[in-house]
Design a protein around this motif. Structure first.
Motif, PDB file in Angstrom:
ATOM      1  N   SER A 147      -6.095 -13.314   6.733  1.00  0.00           N
ATOM      2  CA  SER A 147      -4.799 -13.338   6.067  1.00  0.00           C
ATOM      3  C   SER A 147      -4.481 -14.745   5.602  1.00  0.00           C
ATOM      4  O   SER A 147      -4.646 -15.722   6.334  1.00  0.00           O
ATOM      5  N   THR A 148      -4.041 -14.857   4.367  1.00  0.00           N
ATOM      6  CA  THR A 148      -3.647 -16.176   3.854  1.00  0.00           C
ATOM      7  C   THR A 148      -2.284 -16.584   4.380  1.00  0.00           C
ATOM      8  O   THR A 148      -1.924 -17.752   4.367  1.00  0.00           O
ATOM      9  N   GLU A 149      -1.536 -15.597   4.808  1.00  0.00           N
ATOM     10  CA  GLU A 149      -0.228 -15.877   5.389  1.00  0.00           C
ATOM     11  C   GLU A 149      -0.212 -15.323   6.811  1.00  0.00           C
ATOM     12  O   GLU A 149      -0.704 -14.242   7.071  1.00  0.00           O
ATOM     13  N   SER A 161      -6.229 -11.230  10.603  1.00  0.00           N
ATOM     14  CA  SER A 161      -6.866 -10.421   9.565  1.00  0.00           C
ATOM     15  C   SER A 161      -5.876  -9.420   8.987  1.00  0.00           C
ATOM     16  O   SER A 161      -4.837  -9.121   9.598  1.00  0.00           O
ATOM     17  N   THR A 162      -6.204  -8.898   7.809  1.00  0.00           N
ATOM     18  CA  THR A 162      -5.326  -7.963   7.116  1.00  0.00           C
ATOM     19  C   THR A 162      -6.107  -6.734   6.674  1.00  0.00           C
ATOM     20  O   THR A 162      -7.329  -6.759   6.560  1.00  0.00           O
ATOM     21  N   ILE A 163      -5.362  -5.662   6.423  1.00  0.00           N
ATOM     22  CA  ILE A 163      -5.918  -4.437   5.854  1.00  0.00           C
ATOM     23  C   ILE A 163      -5.326  -4.272   4.464  1.00  0.00           C
ATOM     24  O   ILE A 163      -4.101  -4.333   4.292  1.00  0.00           O
ATOM     25  N   SER A 164      -6.187  -4.050   3.462  1.00  0.00           N
ATOM     26  CA  SER A 164      -5.718  -3.963   2.083  1.00  0.00           C
ATOM     27  C   SER A 164      -6.265  -2.702   1.412  1.00  0.00           C
ATOM     28  O   SER A 164      -7.417  -2.312   1.640  1.00  0.00           O
ATOM     29  N   LEU A 165      -5.428  -2.080   0.591  1.00  0.00           N
ATOM     30  CA  LEU A 165      -5.902  -0.995  -0.265  1.00  0.00           C
ATOM     31  C   LEU A 165      -6.710  -1.591  -1.406  1.00  0.00           C
ATOM     32  O   LEU A 165      -6.406  -2.688  -1.896  1.00  0.00           O
ATOM     33  N   GLY A 188       3.097  -3.274  -0.626  1.00  0.00           N
ATOM     34  CA  GLY A 188       2.363  -4.068  -1.608  1.00  0.00           C
ATOM     35  C   GLY A 188       0.864  -3.913  -1.526  1.00  0.00           C
ATOM     36  O   GLY A 188       0.120  -4.653  -2.177  1.00  0.00           O
ATOM     37  N   GLY A 189       0.382  -2.977  -0.722  1.00  0.00           N
ATOM     38  CA  GLY A 189      -1.050  -2.721  -0.625  1.00  0.00           C
ATOM     39  C   GLY A 189      -1.750  -3.507   0.458  1.00  0.00           C
ATOM     40  O   GLY A 189      -2.936  -3.298   0.713  1.00  0.00           O
ATOM     41  N   THR A 190      -1.063  -4.416   1.134  1.00  0.00           N
ATOM     42  CA  THR A 190      -1.677  -5.267   2.160  1.00  0.00           C
ATOM     43  C   THR A 190      -0.733  -5.407   3.346  1.00  0.00           C
ATOM     44  O   THR A 190       0.481  -5.553   3.164  1.00  0.00           O
ATOM     45  N   PHE A 191      -1.312  -5.376   4.549  1.00  0.00           N
ATOM     46  CA  PHE A 191      -0.501  -5.575   5.754  1.00  0.00           C
ATOM     47  C   PHE A 191      -1.408  -6.113   6.855  1.00  0.00           C
ATOM     48  O   PHE A 191      -2.624  -5.927   6.841  1.00  0.00           O
ATOM     49  N   ALA A 192      -0.773  -6.785   7.814  1.00  0.00           N
ATOM     50  CA  ALA A 192      -1.541  -7.370   8.918  1.00  0.00           C
ATOM     51  C   ALA A 192      -2.198  -6.270   9.743  1.00  0.00           C
ATOM     52  O   ALA A 192      -1.617  -5.216   9.989  1.00  0.00           O
ATOM     53  N   ARG A 193      -3.428  -6.534  10.182  1.00  0.00           N
ATOM     54  CA  ARG A 193      -4.174  -5.550  10.957  1.00  0.00           C
ATOM     55  C   ARG A 193      -3.433  -5.185  12.245  1.00  0.00           C
ATOM     56  O   ARG A 193      -3.406  -4.021  12.650  1.00  0.00           O
ATOM     57  N   LYS A 194      -2.812  -6.190  12.869  1.00  0.00           N
ATOM     58  CA  LYS A 194      -2.106  -5.920  14.118  1.00  0.00           C
ATOM     59  C   LYS A 194      -0.954  -4.943  13.886  1.00  0.00           C
ATOM     60  O   LYS A 194      -0.683  -4.060  14.707  1.00  0.00           O
ATOM     61  N   GLY A 195      -0.280  -5.071  12.731  1.00  0.00           N
ATOM     62  CA  GLY A 195       0.795  -4.150  12.401  1.00  0.00           C
ATOM     63  C   GLY A 195       0.289  -2.738  12.175  1.00  0.00           C
ATOM     64  O   GLY A 195       0.924  -1.759  12.594  1.00  0.00           O
ATOM     65  N   VAL A 196      -0.867  -2.624  11.525  1.00  0.00           N
ATOM     66  CA  VAL A 196      -1.459  -1.298  11.295  1.00  0.00           C
ATOM     67  C   VAL A 196      -1.850  -0.664  12.619  1.00  0.00           C
ATOM     68  O   VAL A 196      -1.716   0.554  12.814  1.00  0.00           O
ATOM     69  N   GLN A 197      -2.327  -1.475  13.549  1.00  0.00           N
ATOM     70  CA  GLN A 197      -2.672  -0.971  14.872  1.00  0.00           C
ATOM     71  C   GLN A 197      -1.438  -0.404  15.576  1.00  0.00           C
ATOM     72  O   GLN A 197      -1.515   0.623  16.263  1.00  0.00           O
ATOM     73  N   ILE A 198      -0.287  -1.041  15.387  1.00  0.00           N
ATOM     74  CA  ILE A 198       0.951  -0.548  15.991  1.00  0.00           C
ATOM     75  C   ILE A 198       1.345   0.792  15.373  1.00  0.00           C
ATOM     76  O   ILE A 198       1.790   1.703  16.071  1.00  0.00           O
ATOM     77  N   TRP A 199       1.153   0.931  14.036  1.00  0.00           N
ATOM     78  CA  TRP A 199       1.473   2.203  13.373  1.00  0.00           C
ATOM     79  C   TRP A 199       0.685   3.360  13.988  1.00  0.00           C
ATOM     80  O   TRP A 199       1.199   4.456  14.147  1.00  0.00           O
ATOM     81  N   THR A 200      -0.568   3.082  14.282  1.00  0.00           N
ATOM     82  CA  THR A 200      -1.466   4.150  14.739  1.00  0.00           C
ATOM     83  C   THR A 200      -1.636   4.178  16.248  1.00  0.00           C
ATOM     84  O   THR A 200      -2.526   4.875  16.752  1.00  0.00           O
ATOM     85  N   ALA A 253     -13.489   4.359  -0.176  1.00  0.00           N
ATOM     86  CA  ALA A 253     -13.127   3.202  -1.014  1.00  0.00           C
ATOM     87  C   ALA A 253     -11.612   3.093  -1.161  1.00  0.00           C
ATOM     88  O   ALA A 253     -11.098   2.725  -2.217  1.00  0.00           O
ATOM     89  N   ILE A 254     -10.894   3.426  -0.071  1.00  0.00           N
ATOM     90  CA  ILE A 254      -9.434   3.340  -0.078  1.00  0.00           C
ATOM     91  C   ILE A 254      -8.978   1.974   0.410  1.00  0.00           C
ATOM     92  O   ILE A 254      -8.026   1.395  -0.126  1.00  0.00           O
ATOM     93  N   ILE A 255      -9.656   1.433   1.444  1.00  0.00           N
ATOM     94  CA  ILE A 255      -9.273   0.124   1.973  1.00  0.00           C
ATOM     95  C   ILE A 255     -10.392  -0.869   1.746  1.00  0.00           C
ATOM     96  O   ILE A 255     -11.567  -0.508   1.666  1.00  0.00           O
ATOM     97  N   GLU A 256     -10.005  -2.116   1.600  1.00  0.00           N
ATOM     98  CA  GLU A 256     -10.954  -3.216   1.440  1.00  0.00           C
ATOM     99  C   GLU A 256     -11.504  -3.608   2.803  1.00  0.00           C
ATOM    100  O   GLU A 256     -10.963  -3.224   3.847  1.00  0.00           O
ATOM    101  N   GLU A 257     -12.571  -4.366   2.768  1.00  0.00           N
ATOM    102  CA  GLU A 257     -13.077  -4.956   3.999  1.00  0.00           C
ATOM    103  C   GLU A 257     -12.018  -5.896   4.573  1.00  0.00           C
ATOM    104  O   GLU A 257     -11.227  -6.493   3.849  1.00  0.00           O
ATOM    105  N   ILE A 258     -11.990  -5.976   5.886  1.00  0.00           N
ATOM    106  CA  ILE A 258     -10.998  -6.821   6.561  1.00  0.00           C
ATOM    107  C   ILE A 258     -11.236  -8.279   6.172  1.00  0.00           C
ATOM    108  O   ILE A 258     -12.363  -8.782   6.260  1.00  0.00           O
TER     109      ILE A 258
END
Length: 481
Positions: A101-103, A113-117, A66-78, A93-98
């Motif tokens: 997270s509302t959820e 925090s979250t990472i968003s496209l 959906g274009g958004t994921f938790a920063r901690k999850g992205v850290q696990i991916w990488t 200009a691919i990702i938004e500023e951190i």
């Protein structure tokens, strides 16, 4: 004025369109390119393809979430290496500023925090992934082109037999680009063998003046300086020995600057057209009718530079063919499509070398021998002039399709005096090496020749001159220094 100068400086350092987007354009402009309804997804695809593998995985996974994921999850991916890619993704200009997270789902207790496209990139990327289109325009078969020509002639009321329409092969496109650029270089060196029909377009000549590749003759003794003839400058010598892609890129940067000065929106249109060209296939033809108003203007302008081969069917209807140089402009010299295109280049050279009439060939194939003899398969006076920049012209020997010259210490040092560097001489000889020599797997230039050219270059720096002051004191009629 300072802002314009800074922009030009950044653009000049770029090596291709993608490099230009990253170094010379602000993020807001990138977002506008991504947001284009019909061509933006091709920009998103091109940007994604040039990212490192891990960064590509991050972007694709974000788009599937959906274009958004938790920063901690992205850290696990990488594997906790996301910080190494975050700056580049943000610069594109691919990702938004951190953002917080509302959820709390997927986030750690201490990091919500979250990472968003960015919305523009997310929309364009999703469309690109779902689309089956490999090219922005529908390619035309030779049969379709002939049918279009016949239909055009019947519409015009001309019942004469239609003229034969030659469908260019990749080798033909290579020769076309070579011919266009030979015309530019002929004019640059002031060749007297160039006919008026072969002279470059006025826009190309204007570029040579504006970029300092040519200058007014400093030895002109006439009254009015405006009447001084144009001669090649030191920058022009450097330009002559560059690879063809680099020469074309100089023209494209100047063209983009000209377009941006007219209207900012035109710059976006020009960049989108160049990006779409990179998805064209070498040898495929596309109808002008698939282009917009401004794109048709760009098509005509780029054909003057040899980037596009345009065929007129009648009554203003055109078919355009992207050349190898146009397709590689986006990725620059590291284009992934370069291998197949280089085969077309080598094949075109080999075919020209086998011509029964050598004067029809416009290519250059060089063999450098261990005795410093340069054997060049060419019939072009331009190529002879270029070799004469660093070879001894007094040693020239000619055959119907070959020229022999010798690399000497004096000739190479004369080239250094013109501002030509050792690496430029070696690069020129390697770029134009004979195809059979490249296929053999041997070095295109013998090692003893390479080493000697570098030694001649270092001779200039063995003694360093420094300005000094001598203080003298005059006392009692004597001089003490």
């Amino acid at each position: 004025m300072a802002k314009s100068s800074s922009f030009s400086s950044k653009a000049a350092k770029a090596t291709g369109v993608l490099d230009y987007l990253q170094k010379a354009l602000p993020k807001q402009t990138l977002r506008q390119l991504y947001a284009d309804d019909t061509r933006g997804h091709y920009v998103c695809r091109a940007v994604l393809q040039q990212l490192p593998g891990v960064a590509q995985q991050v972007v694709i996974r974000l788009s599937c979430c959906g274009g958004t994921f938790a920063r901690k999850g992205v850290q696990i991916w990488t594997k906790q290496q996301f910080a190494a890619y975050q700056h580049d993704l943000s610069r594109w200009a691919i990702i938004e500023e951190i953002a917080p997270s509302t959820e709390g789902e997927g986030a750690g207790e201490g990091d919500k925090s979250t990472i968003s496209l960015t919305p523009e990139y997310y929309k364009g990327l999703r469309y690109s992934l779902e689309s089956m289109d490999s090219s922005p325009w529908q390619s035309l078969t030779p049969e379709q082109i002939v049918t279009m020509a016949k239909q055009q002639m019947s519409t015009d009321g001309n019942m004469k037999k239609p003229k034969n329409i030659k469908i260019p092969t990749p080798e033909d496109l290579e020769r076309y680009t070579e011919k266009k650029w030979n015309a530019v270089l002929h004019f640059l060196v002031g060749s007297t063998n160039q006919s008026p029909e072969e002279e470059p377009h006025a826009a190309v000549i204007n570029f040579l003046l504006q970029t300092g590749l040519m200058q007014a003759d400093p030895d002109y003794k006439g009254g009015d300086p405006d009447d001084a003839p144009l001669v090649i400058s030191t920058q022009g010598y450097d330009f002559m020995l560059q690879e063809q892609h680099q020469q074309v890129w100089h023209f494209v940067v100047q063209y983009l600057k000209y377009v941006s000065e007219k209207k900012a929106k035109r710059l976006l249109e020009a960049l989108l057209f160049l990006m779409c060209l990179s998805f064209g296939r070498l040898g495929d033809g596309y109808s002008e009718k698939s282009l917009g108003k401004h794109e048709r203007t760009f098509m005509k302008d780029l054909s003057m530079f040899g980037l596009l081969y345009v065929v007129e069917l009648g009554d203003g209807t055109h078919i355009f063919y992207p050349t190898r140089v146009a397709i590689q402009l986006v990725q620059g010299k590291h284009s992934s499509s370069g291998a197949g295109s280089d085969k077309a280049t080598s094949k075109a050279v080999e075919q020209d070398l086998q011509l029964s009439n050598p004067s029809r060939s416009s290519h250059l194939a060089i063999i450098v021998q261990t005795n410093f003899m340069v054997c060049a398969y060419t019939t072009s006076e331009l190529h002879v002039s270029m070799l004469g920049l660093f070879c001894d012209v007094h040693t020239i020997r000619r055959l119907p399709n070959m020229v022999f010259m010798v690399l000497t210490r004096d000739s190479v040092k004369s080239a250094f005096a013109l501002g030509i560097q050792a690496k430029q001489i070696l690069r020129f000889l390697e770029k134009h090496a004979h195809p059979k020599l490249l296929e053999s797997g041997q070095p295109p230039i013998p090692e003893n020749v390479q080493d000697q050219i570098w030694l001649w270059d270092r001779e200039r720096h063995r003694v360093v001159w420094s300005e000094v002051f001598v203080h003298q004191c005059v006392m009692a009629g004597g001089i003490f220094a």
